[in-house]
Design an enzyme around this catalytic site. Structure first.
Site, PDB file in Angstrom:
ATOM      1  N   ASN A 259      -4.306   1.696  -9.230  1.00  0.00           N
ATOM      2  CA  ASN A 259      -3.971   1.800 -10.791  1.00  0.00           C
ATOM      3  C   ASN A 259      -3.082   0.366 -11.139  1.00  0.00           C
ATOM      4  OD1 ASN A 259      -5.391   4.001 -12.465  1.00  0.00           O
ATOM      5  ND2 ASN A 259      -4.463   5.192 -10.595  1.00  0.00           N
TER       6      ASN A 259
ATOM      7  N   HIS B 112      -0.974   5.602 -15.898  1.00  0.00           N
ATOM      8  CA  HIS B 112      -1.829   6.999 -15.717  1.00  0.00           C
ATOM      9  C   HIS B 112      -2.032   7.817 -16.951  1.00  0.00           C
ATOM     10  CE1 HIS B 112       0.183   6.697 -11.508  1.00  0.00           C
ATOM     11  NE2 HIS B 112      -1.010   6.101 -11.228  1.00  0.00           N
TER      12      HIS B 112
ATOM     13  N   THR C  62      -3.672   7.182  -5.147  1.00  0.00           N
ATOM     14  CA  THR C  62      -3.177   8.623  -5.049  1.00  0.00           C
ATOM     15  C   THR C  62      -4.268   9.571  -5.749  1.00  0.00           C
ATOM     16  OG1 THR C  62      -1.129   7.406  -5.626  1.00  0.00           O
ATOM     17  CG2 THR C  62      -1.062  10.099  -4.993  1.00  0.00           C
TER      18      THR C  62
ATOM     19  N   GLU D 179      12.739   0.379   0.417  1.00  0.00           N
ATOM     20  CA  GLU D 179      12.567  -0.226  -1.012  1.00  0.00           C
ATOM     21  C   GLU D 179      13.925  -0.082  -1.701  1.00  0.00           C
ATOM     22  OE1 GLU D 179       8.729   0.222  -3.234  1.00  0.00           O
ATOM     23  OE2 GLU D 179       8.574   2.027  -1.839  1.00  0.00           O
TER      24      GLU D 179
ATOM     25  N   ASP E  33       0.648  -4.576  -6.717  1.00  0.00           N
ATOM     26  CA  ASP E  33       0.350  -4.291  -7.998  1.00  0.00           C
ATOM     27  C   ASP E  33      -0.039  -5.516  -8.990  1.00  0.00           C
ATOM     28  OD1 ASP E  33       0.768  -1.158  -7.810  1.00  0.00           O
ATOM     29  OD2 ASP E  33       2.579  -2.167  -7.309  1.00  0.00           O
TER      30      ASP E  33
END
Ligand SMILES: CNc1ncnc2c1ncn2[C@@H]1O[C@H](COP(=O)(O)O)[C@@H](O)[C@H]1O
Ligand SMILES: [Zn+2]
Length: 346
Positions: free
Chosen positions: A25, A68, A101, A205, A284
């Site tokens: 995504n 999403h 996911t 992170e 991404d």
């Protein structure tokens, strides 16, 4: 900041590349995202959120919420999986390990099984139209979201095992790094590994996660992602372990700017300089406005890499991949890399 020269950009585009860390995504084609966002009737604030490149971890997760919200249903998942592969091919990527996911889209009648089926169907759609001489081979990794409880993580491992013969090669742990506890996923991840799946973990992170990172290194996953924050003790055990790292320059510079204010300050130099195995990846593309060839061009410019350095990193990335080294696909990709093939991209 680093601006690669036209020659560096051209070289990075022409060389065949391996992408090991890309979220489905987060890699959605931007024009498709705009179209879906419009169709989903996002409000002005939501539309604003997806317009620019994400700059912080919280901005990044706000972008994912909007993505999403806009990406719904099996047909759309199938489409974006196909488009991600088409875009990778156009960028000179010859092998892509995509991760996602599995989410139920209940209002569209899509469950987690249907989600995985849709992604794999998107892979097939791509293969049917791929250009033979440039084809991007693909495999899928299923992600456990750090917000997931143990039952969901177990179900994700079950799904990965169910689809192992159809292209699923491993399990990833990702999601908001400030959420969840390592103990929650240790059981499912151990079972996944014992069943023959490969494991990659997002780690380090955010600051102050040294104890979690220590436990993750002790678990000995097959790869790590990021490791922007790493204590000297963890760094020593990481180096001793030889566990490869997926490095995403732009993603890290934008979201971890407190420790990585510039590309030149990125820990790529530290690990690569020491001979530790690293792969250059995007994370991404859509969220950070980059591409793998752009990341490679930046690496060439920021760390004075030669074409042969980049070729060596790419070959090593293939060996870091979760692809079966005895498979026909692996042999084909290796042949293309070893030929030093330069691709004639538009
Ligand atoms: C610094 N970068 C990152 N750190 C942690 N998790 C990340 C991430 N980038 C992406 N994700 C994870 O991937 C999901 C989007 O793709 P999929 O819906 O799964 O295809 C995000 O919701 C997040 O859980
Ligand atoms: Zn990631």
């Amino acid at each position: 900041m680093v601006t690669p020269t036209a020659a560096q950009v051209s070289l990075a585009r022409r060389l065949p590349k391996i992408e090991l860390h890309a979220h489905l995504n987060g890699s959605i084609r931007r024009s498709t995202l705009k179209e879906l966002a419009l169709a989903a009737g996002l409000n002005a604030r939501e539309s604003q959120i997806i317009r620019g490149d994400a700059r912080t971890v919280s901005e990044m997760f706000a972008v994912f919420d909007v993505i999403h919200h806009a990406v719904r249903g099996g047909k759309t998942i199938r489409r974006i999986a196909r488009e991600v592969l088409e875009d990778a091919e156009a960028d000179g990527v010859v092998y892509l390990e995509l991760r996602t996911t599995p989410r139920a889209h209940t209002e569209c009648g899509l469950d987690q099984v249907g989600y995985v089926e849709s992604v794999l169907q998107g892979f097939k759609d791509y293969e049917e139209t791929a250009q033979r001489d440039r084809r991007c081979f693909a495999r899928l990794i299923l992600s456990i979201d750090r917000r997931d409880p143990a039952e969901v993580a177990e179900a994700t491992v079950d799904l990965a095992l169910r689809y192992r013969d159809r292209g699923v090669v491993g399990i990833d742990l990702s999601g908001d790094p400030t959420k969840g506890r390592w103990e929650t996923w240790l059981g499912p991840l151990t079972r996944a590994r014992e069943s023959g799946l490969k494991i990659t973990l997002h780690a380090g992170e955010v600051p102050d996660v040294d104890e979690e990172t220590r436990r993750m290194i002790a678990f000995k996953p097959d790869r790590f992602g990021h490791l922007c924050f790493l204590s000297s003790e963890n760094q020593s055990s990481l180096w001793a372990s030889g566990i490869p790292i997926e490095l995403c320059l732009t993603s890290n510079v934008l979201t971890c700017s407190s420790t990585i204010p510039t590309y030149a300050a990125h820990h790529f130099a530290l690990h690569h300089g020491r001979g530790h195995p690293v792969a250059l990846c995007t994370d991404d593309c859509a969220v950070f406005g980059s591409s793998l060839s752009n990341e490679c061009a930046i690496a060439i410019a920021a760390f004075s890499l030669s074409a042969d350095d980049l070729r060596a990193i790419t070959r090593r990335s293939l060996h870091m991949s979760f692809l079966d080294p005895s498979s026909h696909d692996f042999a084909q990709i290796l042949t293309r890399l070893e030929a030093g093939e330069e691709m004639d991209l538009q």
